[in-house]
Write a protein that holds these residues in place. Structure first.
Motif, mmCIF file in Angstrom:
data_model
loop_
_atom_site.group_PDB
_atom_site.id
_atom_site.type_symbol
_atom_site.label_atom_id
_atom_site.label_comp_id
_atom_site.label_asym_id
_atom_site.label_seq_id
_atom_site.Cartn_x
_atom_site.Cartn_y
_atom_site.Cartn_z
ATOM 1 N N LEU A 1 0.349 -0.931 -0.225
ATOM 2 C CA LEU A 1 -0.020 0.285 -0.261
ATOM 3 C C LEU A 1 1.215 1.120 -0.246
ATOM 4 C CD1 LEU A 1 -3.382 -1.150 2.349
ATOM 5 C CD2 LEU A 1 -2.679 -1.218 -0.308
ATOM 6 N N THR B 1 1.680 1.843 -3.712
ATOM 7 C CA THR B 1 0.976 1.935 -4.645
ATOM 8 C C THR B 1 0.381 3.228 -4.047
ATOM 9 O OG1 THR B 1 -0.095 0.870 -3.809
ATOM 10 C CG2 THR B 1 1.073 -0.065 -5.490
ATOM 11 N N THR C 1 -1.969 3.294 -2.087
ATOM 12 C CA THR C 1 -3.629 2.594 -2.169
ATOM 13 C C THR C 1 -3.857 2.778 -0.388
ATOM 14 O OG1 THR C 1 -3.097 0.823 -3.666
ATOM 15 C CG2 THR C 1 -5.112 1.044 -2.411
ATOM 16 N N THR D 1 -8.223 -0.104 1.792
ATOM 17 C CA THR D 1 -9.475 -1.002 1.192
ATOM 18 C C THR D 1 -8.722 -2.203 1.527
ATOM 19 O OG1 THR D 1 -7.687 -0.351 0.077
ATOM 20 C CG2 THR D 1 -9.176 0.822 -0.668
ATOM 21 N N TYR E 1 -11.845 -1.596 -8.994
ATOM 22 C CA TYR E 1 -10.172 -0.995 -8.390
ATOM 23 C C TYR E 1 -10.155 -0.115 -7.809
ATOM 24 C CZ TYR E 1 -9.592 -4.710 -12.149
ATOM 25 O OH TYR E 1 -9.758 -5.372 -12.814
ATOM 26 N N PRO E 2 -9.796 0.332 -7.038
ATOM 27 C CA PRO E 2 -8.549 -0.757 -6.547
ATOM 28 C C PRO E 2 -9.428 -1.953 -5.206
ATOM 29 C CG PRO E 2 -8.325 1.104 -4.437
ATOM 30 C CD PRO E 2 -9.639 1.576 -6.049
ATOM 31 N N GLU F 1 -4.342 -6.181 -9.958
ATOM 32 C CA GLU F 1 -4.302 -4.430 -11.342
ATOM 33 C C GLU F 1 -5.116 -4.200 -12.062
ATOM 34 O OE1 GLU F 1 0.016 -4.274 -12.499
ATOM 35 O OE2 GLU F 1 0.530 -3.893 -9.512
#
Length: 285
Positions: free
Chosen positions: A182, A185, A187, A191, A273-274, A280
């Motif tokens: 995470l 990325t 993110t 999530t 997504y995510p 991906e």
């Protein structure tokens, strides 16, 4: 990070497998089989190829979950539904979802794709990876879209088993693995964290351990060392996924041609997504 052929194949195969986790028809099939609630279906369906295994085995083989999170479902799921019935339910769910979401259904092309992916899996049939090996013993369905799903499941579990080897070799624990990905990325934490059972204290402790290793800085941002570690994890995972790819290298373009419409149809409708899996988007351009 440059997209490797192995990762290219993963981003093509993983969404097909992930139908079982995200399509509401799949959850309904598990509920109809006696597994109410998402997580009973998830653990029962994914663990079913192993037989009526213990919570400890599931925690180890699935890796990314807090043990207490697994304990809520396993071994209780086996009192509600046998592994054989759970296997039938997961195929039933895929069958329902494929129809409900009007996924591409050219039987000849789907059969061809299933054969290519199955050939990749059979090329490493003597590879002693637990989730892969357990799924390899399951008879292939006769319907082309179900055969494709089962073959995709084989390859994704093969890569998943290898990914755990990579994490272990690089001394990354289950909670730390989520934190590193995470952070790399960008993110959001929410999530993943609530879907893997890690408390705020668990997460903070994992961040602290990674900070001590120089993977994260004082603001919990990934460092150059951390970025290099993430690349090393993915490169080793790719290396461990090379053998099945090598077996179908000449057919990869054909496989992508067949599966791209399927992946495109799943994008944002079935697969969000995510997502907690980290799958991906496949580049369909």
């Amino acid at each position: 990070m440059t997209d490797s052929p192995e990762r290219h194949l993963w981003t093509l195969i993983e969404p097909v497998h992930a139908i079982t986790y995200f399509a509401p028809e799949c959850q309904q099939a598990f509920e109809d089989a006696g597994l109410p609630g998402f997580w009973r279906g998830y653990f029962g369906g994914r663990a079913a190829p192993l037989g009526a295994v213990s919570a400890g085995a599931v925690t180890a083989l699935f890796f990314g979950f807090h043990p207490s999170f697994v304990d809520r479902a396993v071994p209780d799921v086996w009192t509600r539904c046998s592994p054989a019935d759970a296997l039938a339910a997961r195929l039933d769910g895929i069958d329902r979802a494929w129809t409900a979401h009007e996924l591409p259904n050219d039987r000849a092309q789907l059969k061809r794709a299933a054969l290519i992916v199955r050939r990749a899996a059979e090329a490493v049939a003597d590879d002693r990876r637990p989730m892969f090996a357990a799924n390899l013993t399951i008879e292939m369905p006769t319907k082309p879209h179900l055969a494709l799903w089962q073959a995709a499941t084989l390859l994704r579990e093969h890569r998943g088993d290898g990914h755990l080897v990579a994490l272990t070799a690089l001394e990354i624990g289950p909670c730390e693995a989520h934190v590193v990905r995470l952070a790399h990325t960008g993110t959001p934490v929410d999530t993943v964290q609530p879907f893997r059972g890690w408390s705020d204290d668990d997460w903070i402790a994992a961040v602290g351990r990674l900070h001590e290793r120089g993977v994260l800085d004082d603001t919990s941002q990934i460092t150059e060392t951390g970025a290099a570690l993430h690349v090393a994890i993915e490169e080793l995972t790719d290396q461990l996924a090379t053998a099945p790819l090598r077996a179908i290298q000449s057919e990869l373009a054909e496989l992508a041609h067949i599966l791209t419409p399927v992946v495109r149809a799943l994008d944002g409708t079935v697969i969000p997504y995510p997502n907690p899996m980290g799958v991906e988007r496949f580049d369909t351009t």
